[in-house]
Design a protein around this motif. Structure first.
Motif, PDB file in Angstrom:
ATOM      1  N   ALA A 145       0.826  -1.211   0.000  1.00  0.00           N
ATOM      2  CA  ALA A 145       0.000   0.000   0.000  1.00  0.00           C
ATOM      3  C   ALA A 145       0.863   1.265   0.000  1.00  0.00           C
ATOM      4  N   LEU A 146       1.879   1.296   0.842  1.00  0.00           N
ATOM      5  CA  LEU A 146       2.726   2.487   0.905  1.00  0.00           C
ATOM      6  C   LEU A 146       3.544   2.665  -0.378  1.00  0.00           C
ATOM      7  N   SER A 147       3.945   1.578  -1.002  1.00  0.00           N
ATOM      8  CA  SER A 147       4.679   1.682  -2.268  1.00  0.00           C
ATOM      9  C   SER A 147       3.784   2.219  -3.381  1.00  0.00           C
ATOM     10  N   LEU A 148       2.545   1.783  -3.395  1.00  0.00           N
ATOM     11  CA  LEU A 148       1.584   2.280  -4.383  1.00  0.00           C
ATOM     12  C   LEU A 148       1.371   3.785  -4.194  1.00  0.00           C
ATOM     13  N   VAL A 149       1.203   4.196  -2.954  1.00  0.00           N
ATOM     14  CA  VAL A 149       1.066   5.623  -2.650  1.00  0.00           C
ATOM     15  C   VAL A 149       2.345   6.364  -3.045  1.00  0.00           C
ATOM     16  N   GLY A 150       3.506   5.752  -2.788  1.00  0.00           N
ATOM     17  CA  GLY A 150       4.779   6.383  -3.128  1.00  0.00           C
ATOM     18  C   GLY A 150       4.922   6.652  -4.615  1.00  0.00           C
ATOM     19  N   VAL A 151       4.501   5.707  -5.447  1.00  0.00           N
ATOM     20  CA  VAL A 151       4.566   5.912  -6.902  1.00  0.00           C
ATOM     21  C   VAL A 151       3.705   7.106  -7.299  1.00  0.00           C
ATOM     22  N   VAL A 152       2.499   7.197  -6.748  1.00  0.00           N
ATOM     23  CA  VAL A 152       1.586   8.292  -7.086  1.00  0.00           C
ATOM     24  C   VAL A 152       2.151   9.629  -6.606  1.00  0.00           C
ATOM     25  N   VAL A 153       2.667   9.665  -5.379  1.00  0.00           N
ATOM     26  CA  VAL A 153       3.247  10.899  -4.840  1.00  0.00           C
ATOM     27  C   VAL A 153       4.445  11.327  -5.687  1.00  0.00           C
ATOM     28  N   GLY A 154       5.307  10.369  -6.014  1.00  0.00           N
ATOM     29  CA  GLY A 154       6.468  10.689  -6.847  1.00  0.00           C
ATOM     30  C   GLY A 154       6.070  11.225  -8.210  1.00  0.00           C
ATOM     31  N   ASN A 155       5.015  10.629  -8.775  1.00  0.00           N
ATOM     32  CA  ASN A 155       4.548  11.081 -10.089  1.00  0.00           C
ATOM     33  C   ASN A 155       4.022  12.505 -10.049  1.00  0.00           C
ATOM     34  N   ARG A 156       3.340  12.873  -8.982  1.00  0.00           N
ATOM     35  CA  ARG A 156       2.793  14.236  -8.875  1.00  0.00           C
ATOM     36  C   ARG A 156       3.908  15.271  -8.971  1.00  0.00           C
ATOM     37  N   PHE A 157       5.057  14.955  -8.368  1.00  0.00           N
ATOM     38  CA  PHE A 157       6.185  15.874  -8.438  1.00  0.00           C
ATOM     39  C   PHE A 157       6.963  15.697  -9.732  1.00  0.00           C
ATOM     40  N   GLY A 158       7.119  14.451 -10.175  1.00  0.00           N
ATOM     41  CA  GLY A 158       7.924  14.147 -11.353  1.00  0.00           C
ATOM     42  C   GLY A 158       7.330  14.667 -12.644  1.00  0.00           C
ATOM     43  N   ALA A 159       6.006  14.679 -12.744  1.00  0.00           N
ATOM     44  CA  ALA A 159       5.362  15.148 -13.971  1.00  0.00           C
ATOM     45  C   ALA A 159       5.670  16.625 -14.211  1.00  0.00           C
ATOM     46  N   ARG A 160       5.864  17.373 -13.151  1.00  0.00           N
ATOM     47  CA  ARG A 160       6.148  18.805 -13.284  1.00  0.00           C
ATOM     48  C   ARG A 160       7.641  19.084 -13.435  1.00  0.00           C
ATOM     49  N   TYR A 161       8.451  18.278 -12.765  1.00  0.00           N
ATOM     50  CA  TYR A 161       9.886  18.552 -12.697  1.00  0.00           C
ATOM     51  C   TYR A 161      10.682  17.301 -13.071  1.00  0.00           C
ATOM     52  N   GLU A 162      10.528  16.839 -14.317  1.00  0.00           N
ATOM     53  CA  GLU A 162      11.062  15.533 -14.715  1.00  0.00           C
ATOM     54  C   GLU A 162      12.569  15.384 -14.492  1.00  0.00           C
TER      55      GLU A 162
END
Length: 190
Positions: A145-162
């Motif tokens: 569960a925490l890894s799934l959340v981690g991917v989503v959280v990382g993507n929110r930042f990564g999509a803006r600042y690749e």
């Protein structure tokens, strides 16, 4: 040991996997749930497998791995973090810009690196006579569960600042490797 204590152990063990999952999410243009689930399954599966192996093999196996587990984790995280930094500065122009490639061998190394400490927890479970099936199920589910959340959280930042986020992700993995190494060598006490 009760279920609350096991859940707290699961949260503690999953923090490295959570940090690495954030790094994986940083590299995605958009969240692909299939990829996110595979990442979470790798991390959750290995966090469940390692305590089981530690429990099953007891102190014999732990005495062989424990002296070098920090070096193994350090080496794997240094390699993957270095690869992320290399990729950030040497992007392949032929790669589809919206395509995130799921690298299974890399996931395998990351899952091992982030779950080695769970092996020692499994050995302690054997000494404490913990019922292993519910314990590894709880630890695996929490990490998933925490890894799934981690991917989503990382993507929110990564999509803006690749690019900067890929660099930051590589640096985080390398620093995580140094942290593990320094803790086990007794230089850093947390």
């Amino acid at each position: 040991m009760n279920y609350v204590e096991i859940a707290l152990i699961g949260v503690g063990l999953s923090m490295d996997a959570f940090a690495v999952a954030i790094c994986k999410g940083l590299g995605m243009k958009r969240v692909n749930m299939r990829h996110a689930l595979v990442i979470a399954l790798f991390f959750g599966g290995f966090q469940a497998l390692m305590p089981f192996l530690g429990w099953a093999l007891g102190t014999q196996f732990a005495s062989l791995v424990e002296p070098v587990d920090h070096w193994i984790a350090f080496g794997l995280l240094l390699f993957v973090g270095g690869k992320m930094l290399w990729d950030a500065f040497h992007e392949d122009d032929d790669q589809d810009e919206n395509e995130f490639r799921l690298d299974i061998p890399e996931l395998f190394m990351l899952a091992i690196a982030t779950s080695i400490d769970a092996l020692a927890v499994g050995v302690s479970f054997a000494f404490l006579r913990v019922d292993i099936a519910p314990a590894i199920s709880i630890i695996g589910c929490i990490t998933f569960a925490l890894s799934l959340v981690g991917v989503v959280v990382g993507n929110r930042f990564g999509a803006r600042y690749e690019r900067p986020s890929t660099i930051a992700g590589g640096i985080v993995l390398i620093l995580l490797g140094f942290k593990i190494l320094l803790e086990h060598l007794g230089v850093l006490v947390l």
